[in-house]
Design a protein around this motif. Structure first.
Motif, PDB file in Angstrom:
ATOM      1  N   ARG A 182       0.855  -1.184   0.000  1.00 45.90           N
ATOM      2  CA  ARG A 182       0.000   0.000   0.000  1.00 45.90           C
ATOM      3  C   ARG A 182       0.890   1.233   0.000  1.00 45.90           C
ATOM      4  N   VAL A 183       0.723   2.075  -1.002  1.00 45.39           N
ATOM      5  CA  VAL A 183       1.472   3.317  -1.114  1.00 45.39           C
ATOM      6  C   VAL A 183       0.527   4.458  -0.791  1.00 45.39           C
ATOM      7  N   LEU A 184       0.811   5.155   0.296  1.00 43.71           N
ATOM      8  CA  LEU A 184      -0.023   6.273   0.736  1.00 43.71           C
ATOM      9  C   LEU A 184       0.712   7.574   0.472  1.00 43.71           C
ATOM     10  N   GLU A 185       0.134   8.398  -0.376  1.00 43.97           N
ATOM     11  CA  GLU A 185       0.751   9.673  -0.742  1.00 43.97           C
ATOM     12  C   GLU A 185       0.285  10.781   0.193  1.00 43.97           C
ATOM     13  N   VAL A 186       1.232  11.486   0.758  1.00 48.51           N
ATOM     14  CA  VAL A 186       0.938  12.711   1.491  1.00 48.51           C
ATOM     15  C   VAL A 186       1.016  13.854   0.483  1.00 48.51           C
ATOM     16  N   PRO A 187      -0.044  14.638   0.304  1.00 52.28           N
ATOM     17  CA  PRO A 187      -0.054  15.656  -0.758  1.00 52.28           C
ATOM     18  C   PRO A 187       1.158  16.583  -0.662  1.00 52.28           C
ATOM     19  N   ALA A 188       1.804  16.786  -1.802  1.00 52.27           N
ATOM     20  CA  ALA A 188       2.949  17.695  -1.859  1.00 52.27           C
ATOM     21  C   ALA A 188       2.467  19.131  -2.016  1.00 52.27           C
ATOM     22  N   GLY A 189       3.316  20.047  -1.633  1.00 54.18           N
ATOM     23  CA  GLY A 189       2.963  21.460  -1.744  1.00 54.18           C
ATOM     24  C   GLY A 189       2.718  21.881  -3.176  1.00 54.18           C
ATOM     25  N   ASP A 190       3.426  21.267  -4.134  1.00 50.89           N
ATOM     26  CA  ASP A 190       3.249  21.634  -5.543  1.00 50.89           C
ATOM     27  C   ASP A 190       2.181  20.787  -6.232  1.00 50.89           C
ATOM     28  N   LYS A 191       1.486  19.926  -5.454  1.00 51.39           N
ATOM     29  CA  LYS A 191       0.381  19.099  -5.951  1.00 51.39           C
ATOM     30  C   LYS A 191       0.836  17.992  -6.885  1.00 51.39           C
ATOM     31  N   ARG A 192       2.134  17.813  -7.062  1.00 48.15           N
ATOM     32  CA  ARG A 192       2.619  16.757  -7.949  1.00 48.15           C
ATOM     33  C   ARG A 192       2.781  15.455  -7.177  1.00 48.15           C
ATOM     34  N   SER A 193       2.583  14.342  -7.893  1.00 42.14           N
ATOM     35  CA  SER A 193       2.686  13.018  -7.269  1.00 42.14           C
ATOM     36  C   SER A 193       3.960  12.294  -7.704  1.00 42.14           C
ATOM     37  N   THR A 194       4.996  13.054  -8.003  1.00 41.93           N
ATOM     38  CA  THR A 194       6.217  12.484  -8.599  1.00 41.93           C
ATOM     39  C   THR A 194       6.763  11.313  -7.798  1.00 41.93           C
ATOM     40  N   SER A 195       7.043  11.529  -6.537  1.00 40.51           N
ATOM     41  CA  SER A 195       7.700  10.488  -5.741  1.00 40.51           C
ATOM     42  C   SER A 195       6.766   9.332  -5.432  1.00 40.51           C
ATOM     43  N   ALA A 196       5.506   9.610  -5.149  1.00 47.06           N
ATOM     44  CA  ALA A 196       4.554   8.534  -4.856  1.00 47.06           C
ATOM     45  C   ALA A 196       4.364   7.635  -6.068  1.00 47.06           C
ATOM     46  N   GLU A 197       4.256   8.230  -7.250  1.00 49.02           N
ATOM     47  CA  GLU A 197       4.104   7.427  -8.463  1.00 49.02           C
ATOM     48  C   GLU A 197       5.371   6.621  -8.738  1.00 49.02           C
ATOM     49  N   PHE A 198       6.536   7.202  -8.466  1.00 43.50           N
ATOM     50  CA  PHE A 198       7.796   6.475  -8.626  1.00 43.50           C
ATOM     51  C   PHE A 198       7.840   5.257  -7.705  1.00 43.50           C
ATOM     52  N   ILE A 199       7.468   5.452  -6.436  1.00 43.20           N
ATOM     53  CA  ILE A 199       7.492   4.348  -5.481  1.00 43.20           C
ATOM     54  C   ILE A 199       6.495   3.268  -5.883  1.00 43.20           C
ATOM     55  N   ALA A 200       5.300   3.676  -6.310  1.00 40.24           N
ATOM     56  CA  ALA A 200       4.295   2.708  -6.736  1.00 40.24           C
ATOM     57  C   ALA A 200       4.779   1.909  -7.942  1.00 40.24           C
ATOM     58  N   ALA A 201       5.361   2.590  -8.924  1.00 38.12           N
ATOM     59  CA  ALA A 201       5.863   1.903 -10.122  1.00 38.12           C
ATOM     60  C   ALA A 201       7.010   0.972  -9.769  1.00 38.12           C
ATOM     61  N   SER A 202       7.878   1.400  -8.863  1.00 39.47           N
ATOM     62  CA  SER A 202       9.003   0.557  -8.452  1.00 39.47           C
ATOM     63  C   SER A 202       8.516  -0.694  -7.746  1.00 39.47           C
ATOM     64  N   ALA A 203       7.477  -0.563  -6.913  1.00 34.69           N
ATOM     65  CA  ALA A 203       6.927  -1.720  -6.213  1.00 34.69           C
ATOM     66  C   ALA A 203       6.298  -2.700  -7.193  1.00 34.69           C
ATOM     67  N   ARG A 204       5.601  -2.182  -8.187  1.00 35.12           N
ATOM     68  CA  ARG A 204       5.028  -3.073  -9.210  1.00 35.12           C
ATOM     69  C   ARG A 204       6.136  -3.806  -9.954  1.00 35.12           C
ATOM     70  N   GLU A 205       7.180  -3.074 -10.291  1.00 33.38           N
ATOM     71  CA  GLU A 205       8.295  -3.667 -11.021  1.00 33.38           C
ATOM     72  C   GLU A 205       8.990  -4.741 -10.184  1.00 33.38           C
ATOM     73  N   LEU A 265      -2.701   2.200  -4.346  1.00 34.71           N
ATOM     74  CA  LEU A 265      -2.252   3.580  -4.228  1.00 34.71           C
ATOM     75  C   LEU A 265      -3.378   4.424  -3.645  1.00 34.71           C
ATOM     76  N   ALA A 266      -3.075   5.148  -2.559  1.00 39.86           N
ATOM     77  CA  ALA A 266      -4.066   6.008  -1.902  1.00 39.86           C
ATOM     78  C   ALA A 266      -3.437   7.367  -1.640  1.00 39.86           C
ATOM     79  N   LYS A 267      -4.285   8.334  -1.277  1.00 39.06           N
ATOM     80  CA  LYS A 267      -3.789   9.688  -1.039  1.00 39.06           C
ATOM     81  C   LYS A 267      -4.525  10.298   0.146  1.00 39.06           C
TER      82      LYS A 267
END
Length: 371
Positions: free
Chosen positions: A170-193, A200-202
């Motif tokens: 389970r990847v839980l994203e804490v909203p970033a100040g710039d509203k981008r999900s860069t790191s959360a999406e990277f972690i989710a993709a890495s876990a799938r790989e 994925l939740a937010k």
């Protein structure tokens, strides 16, 4: 980074944090999986099959023949065949008394007789029994990450299912100040790989209460909270973890990734991963990936050993992530500690310098893992 800077003595070593995480981690139970759903998963056991192909098989369309009946045959000196040849197509089982396949134009018929216009050697146009895979050979090894080529071989051997280990992350994203999900999406993709099934939740907001509510009660084998791991006012994710479970360590002697945290909610290991991309990368490689390897029982990763083009300097007391590029047979260090995105984009491999090391001299042979 805002907030107070912690002294090195107050930081937990990467080795200690990882050992604590792994202490209670056990491999997930194997599940049967259709081949089309198995790519990326880790095989739970070795798969061996009978010889492949199981019998001599035509590799091309043509006439199934015996090579010794064709000796001396040519267009100038056709050889009269004593028996009519058998037409076969690629993939057909070869008649038991045949050992080669001639193409269509190498045999002519003068009813009711056949003549050969070319010679052949035994095995020409034929895949012999067991030539693709000997009897008892492994198709997939236990702990092997399954790729497209493995599926092709498994299908060729008649398999339609594989036993795999696929943990739920389970990847839980804490909203970033710039509203981008860069790191959360990277972690989710890495876990799938890495072979995981990812949820994925937010969180609705960056405060501890919102994050704690988003943690919820969904069962998983590993919880990764991305963002909100800073110090002081910015450590809301760590406060949320403390409210729902136990914080084992917050503040690691890891560069980058110093503000990462580890803990548990019941039996589930939890890693709080910094939201900055380079810090997220370090926390993934140093903490999350080893936990997933344990959950899947993935076989050991083999480093690629090459000499260093120039030295790597590292501070005693910190484990430091180093990015490397392969240049003329050497490893060329790109960045240590602070990792600009451009360096991440061009890197071929990585290593983590142990906390007790000052680095490596130029020319030293070191092992690095593909990035």
């Amino acid at each position: 980074m805002t907030g107070p800077q912690r002294p090195t003595a107050a930081l937990t070593s990467l080795d200690s944090a990882l050992a604590n995480l792994l202490e209670c981690v056990r491999a997930v139970a194997p599940v049967d999986c259709l081949l089309e759903n198995a790519v990326g998963a880790v095989a739970a056991g070795a798969l061996q099959r009978a010889a492949l192909p199981p019998h001599n098989t035509a590799m091309v369309d043509g006439w199934a023949m015996r090579a010794h009946d064709l000796v001396g045959a040519s267009s100038y000196a056709p050889v009269l065949l004593q028996t009519a040849p058998v037409w076969v197509e690629a993939g057909d089982r070869l008649p038991p008394d045949c050992d080669c396949v001639l193409d269509e134009n190498s045999v002519v018929q003068s009813a009711p007789l056949f003549e050969a216009l070319a010679e052949a050697i035994p095995g020409e146009g034929v895949r012999r029994a067991g030539e693709d895979m000997a009897e008892g050979s492994g198709i997939v090894a236990a702990g092997q990450r399954i790729g497209a080529t493995d599926l092709m071989i498994a299908r060729s051997a008649g398999c339609d299912r594989l036993s795999v280990r696929r943990p739920i992350v389970r990847v839980l994203e804490v909203p970033a100040g710039d509203k981008r999900s860069t790191s959360a999406e990277f972690i989710a993709a890495s876990a799938r790989e890495a072979g995981a099934r990812v949820m994925l939740a937010k969180a609705d907001a960056r405060d501890a209460q919102s994050i704690a509510s988003a943690i919820g009660g969904d069962a998983c084998d590993l919880l990764l909270i991305v963002g909100g791991s800073g110090v002081g006012r910015n450590d809301a994710a760590v406060a949320a973890l403390a409210a729902r479970g136990d914080v084992v360590a917050h503040g690691l002697a890891l560069r980058p990734g110093r503000t990462a945290a580890v803990g548990r909610i019941g039996p589930t290991p939890v890693i709080v991963i910094p939201g900055t991309p380079s810090h997220a990368l370090a926390a993934w490689l140093g903490l999350a990936q080893p936990v997933l390897d344990r959950l899947t029982m993935r076989m050991l990763r083999h480093p690629i050993v090459r000499p260093l083009a120039r030295k790597i300097a590292s501070a005693i007391g910190f484990s430091e992530l180093v990015l490397l590029k392969a240049v003329d047979g050497d490893w060329r260090p790109l960045a240590t500690g602070d990792l600009p995105l451009q360096q991440i984009a061009t890197a071929d491999a990585w290593l983590i310098v142990p906390a007790e090391s000052e680095g490596y001299a130029a020319g030293a042979h070191i092992g690095a893992l593909p990035l």
